[in-house]
Design an enzyme around this catalytic site. Structure first.
Site, PDB file in Angstrom:
ATOM      1  N   LEU A   1      -4.294  -7.235  -7.010  1.00  0.00           N
ATOM      2  CA  LEU A   1      -3.803  -8.344  -7.835  1.00  0.00           C
ATOM      3  C   LEU A   1      -4.899  -9.167  -8.508  1.00  0.00           C
ATOM      4  CD1 LEU A   1      -0.829  -9.519  -5.597  1.00  0.00           C
ATOM      5  CD2 LEU A   1      -0.772  -8.068  -7.633  1.00  0.00           C
TER       6      LEU A   1
ATOM      7  N   GLY B   1       0.771  -1.239   0.000  1.00  0.00           N
ATOM      8  CA  GLY B   1       0.000   0.000   0.000  1.00  0.00           C
ATOM      9  C   GLY B   1       0.801   1.287   0.000  1.00  0.00           C
TER      10      GLY B   1
ATOM     11  N   ASN C   1       1.477   3.006  -2.671  1.00  0.00           N
ATOM     12  CA  ASN C   1       0.732   3.904  -3.562  1.00  0.00           C
ATOM     13  C   ASN C   1      -0.533   4.428  -2.878  1.00  0.00           C
ATOM     14  OD1 ASN C   1       1.821   4.285  -6.433  1.00  0.00           O
ATOM     15  ND2 ASN C   1       2.202   2.114  -6.022  1.00  0.00           N
TER      16      ASN C   1
ATOM     17  N   ASP D   1      -4.102  -5.220 -17.728  1.00  0.00           N
ATOM     18  CA  ASP D   1      -3.100  -4.299 -18.302  1.00  0.00           C
ATOM     19  C   ASP D   1      -3.347  -3.852 -19.739  1.00  0.00           C
ATOM     20  OD1 ASP D   1      -1.732  -4.665 -15.886  1.00  0.00           O
ATOM     21  OD2 ASP D   1      -0.531  -6.311 -16.694  1.00  0.00           O
TER      22      ASP D   1
ATOM     23  N   HIS E   1       0.587   0.266 -13.217  1.00  0.00           N
ATOM     24  CA  HIS E   1       1.422  -0.892 -13.542  1.00  0.00           C
ATOM     25  C   HIS E   1       2.874  -0.414 -13.453  1.00  0.00           C
ATOM     26  CE1 HIS E   1       2.374  -4.697 -15.537  1.00  0.00           C
ATOM     27  NE2 HIS E   1       3.217  -4.033 -16.304  1.00  0.00           N
TER      28      HIS E   1
HETATM   29  C1  GRF Z   1       3.272  -1.147  -7.490  1.00  0.00           C
HETATM   30  O1  GRF Z   1       4.554  -1.333  -8.050  1.00  0.00           O
HETATM   31  C2  GRF Z   1       2.216  -1.044  -8.564  1.00  0.00           C
HETATM   32  O2  GRF Z   1       2.683  -0.473  -9.744  1.00  0.00           O
HETATM   33  C3  GRF Z   1       1.856  -2.477  -8.798  1.00  0.00           C
HETATM   34  O3  GRF Z   1       1.940  -3.093  -7.548  1.00  0.00           O
HETATM   35  C4  GRF Z   1       2.820  -2.369  -6.707  1.00  0.00           C
HETATM   36  C5  GRF Z   1       2.048  -2.023  -5.492  1.00  0.00           C
HETATM   37  O4  GRF Z   1       2.856  -1.487  -4.493  1.00  0.00           O
HETATM   38  N1  GRF Z   1       0.571  -2.588  -9.438  1.00  0.00           N
HETATM   39  P1  GRF Z   1       2.179  -0.818  -3.230  1.00  0.00           P
HETATM   40  O5  GRF Z   1       1.233  -1.846  -2.626  1.00  0.00           O
HETATM   41  O6  GRF Z   1       1.471   0.410  -3.665  1.00  0.00           O
HETATM   42  O7  GRF Z   1       3.310  -0.519  -2.299  1.00  0.00           O
END
Ligand code: GRF
Length: 243
Positions: free
Chosen positions: A98, A17, A19, A158, A117
């Site tokens: 996922l 998490g 992001n 994607d 992505h």
């Molecule tokens: C990120 O690299 C995103 O691009 C991909 O999964 C990862 C998630 O990381 N879809 P986080 O959970 O946000 O740390």
């Protein structure tokens, strides 16, 4: 200034998490400091992940909806949709989620649901190519430029229309760890910027599935724009200075 209330966001997660954290830092639960959107719901497909802790710390409602709890796949989609509707969610963001988003959710949120992505689509994508495997594939291919892609979500992994990409250099001595850390830093800037522009209506999806960004919009400066050389160069420069 901002017209109307912050747009209600749901963020879908499966993991650490970081992001999500970048979105929480930008929008919080109430649209502060950026009033364009507010994170109202964090939805995970599994329990016990760090992303849920981050949401709880920010005072944002969380929910876990596990596909395995639904005998029929369509029922999983129905449950997600019901929750998103019950919370009056306007935009959804996949941030390290996922699962394939069920078709009825994609349909209901077309043009209002995006994914990040960690590689340059349409290369380095497809089932099984997620997370560190994307960076492994990038290193194995020997490309010198990689970088995250934010795209609208469609019914497959994607493949949805690309909104923004941000070039990140690959160095000869990179490992998956050094490369993913460099890309992740850029992700944390790109995703909130795209979400803000989307919530402000500066990015949209037209009826023919094309991404629309008005010529005078600041959103044109997001990451890498193949239609604008100057901004592309700016994107490259910023990426190199993102360290
Ligand atoms: C990120 O690299 C995103 O691009 C991909 O999964 C990862 C998630 O990381 N879809 P986080 O959970 O946000 O740390």
């Amino acid at each position: 200034m901002m017209a109307g209330a912050p747009k209600a966001l749901a963020v879908l997660v499966s993991g650490s998490g970081t992001n999500l954290q970048a979105l929480l830092d930008r929008f919080g639960r109430e649209g502060r400091p950026d009033p364009s959107a507010a994170v109202r719901l964090v939805l995970s497909d599994r329990t016990g992940v760090r992303a849920l802790e981050r949401a709880e710390r920010a005072g944002v409602e969380t929910a876990v909806v596990r596909p395995s709890d639904f005998p029929q796949p369509a029922a999983f989609g129905g449950a997600l949709l019901e929750l998103l509707r019950a919370r009056a969610i306007e935009f959804a963001v996949l941030a390290g989620y996922l699962r394939l988003v069920p078709a009825d959710v994609v349909n209901a949120f077309r043009g209002r649901i995006v994914n990040i992505h960690p590689g340059p689509l349409p290369a380095f994508s497809g089932p099984g190519l997620y997370g560190r495997r994307v960076h492994e594939a990038v290193l194995a291919a020997g490309v010198r430029v990689t970088g995250p892609t934010v795209h609208f979500v469609d019914e497959r992994y994607d493949t949805g229309p690309i909104i923004a990409q941000w070039p990140v250099p690959v160095f000869a001595d990179d490992t998956v760890e050094t490369l993913s850390a460099r890309v992740l830093k850029v992700e944390h800037r790109l995703l909130p910027a795209v979400v803000s522009a989307l919530a402000r209506g500066e990015i949209s999806l037209d009826d023919r599935g094309r991404v629309r960004i008005p010529p005078d919009s600041r959103a044109r400066g997001l990451g890498f724009s193949l239609t604008d050389e100057e901004l592309a160069l700016k994107g490259v420069t910023q990426a190199f200075h993102a360290e």
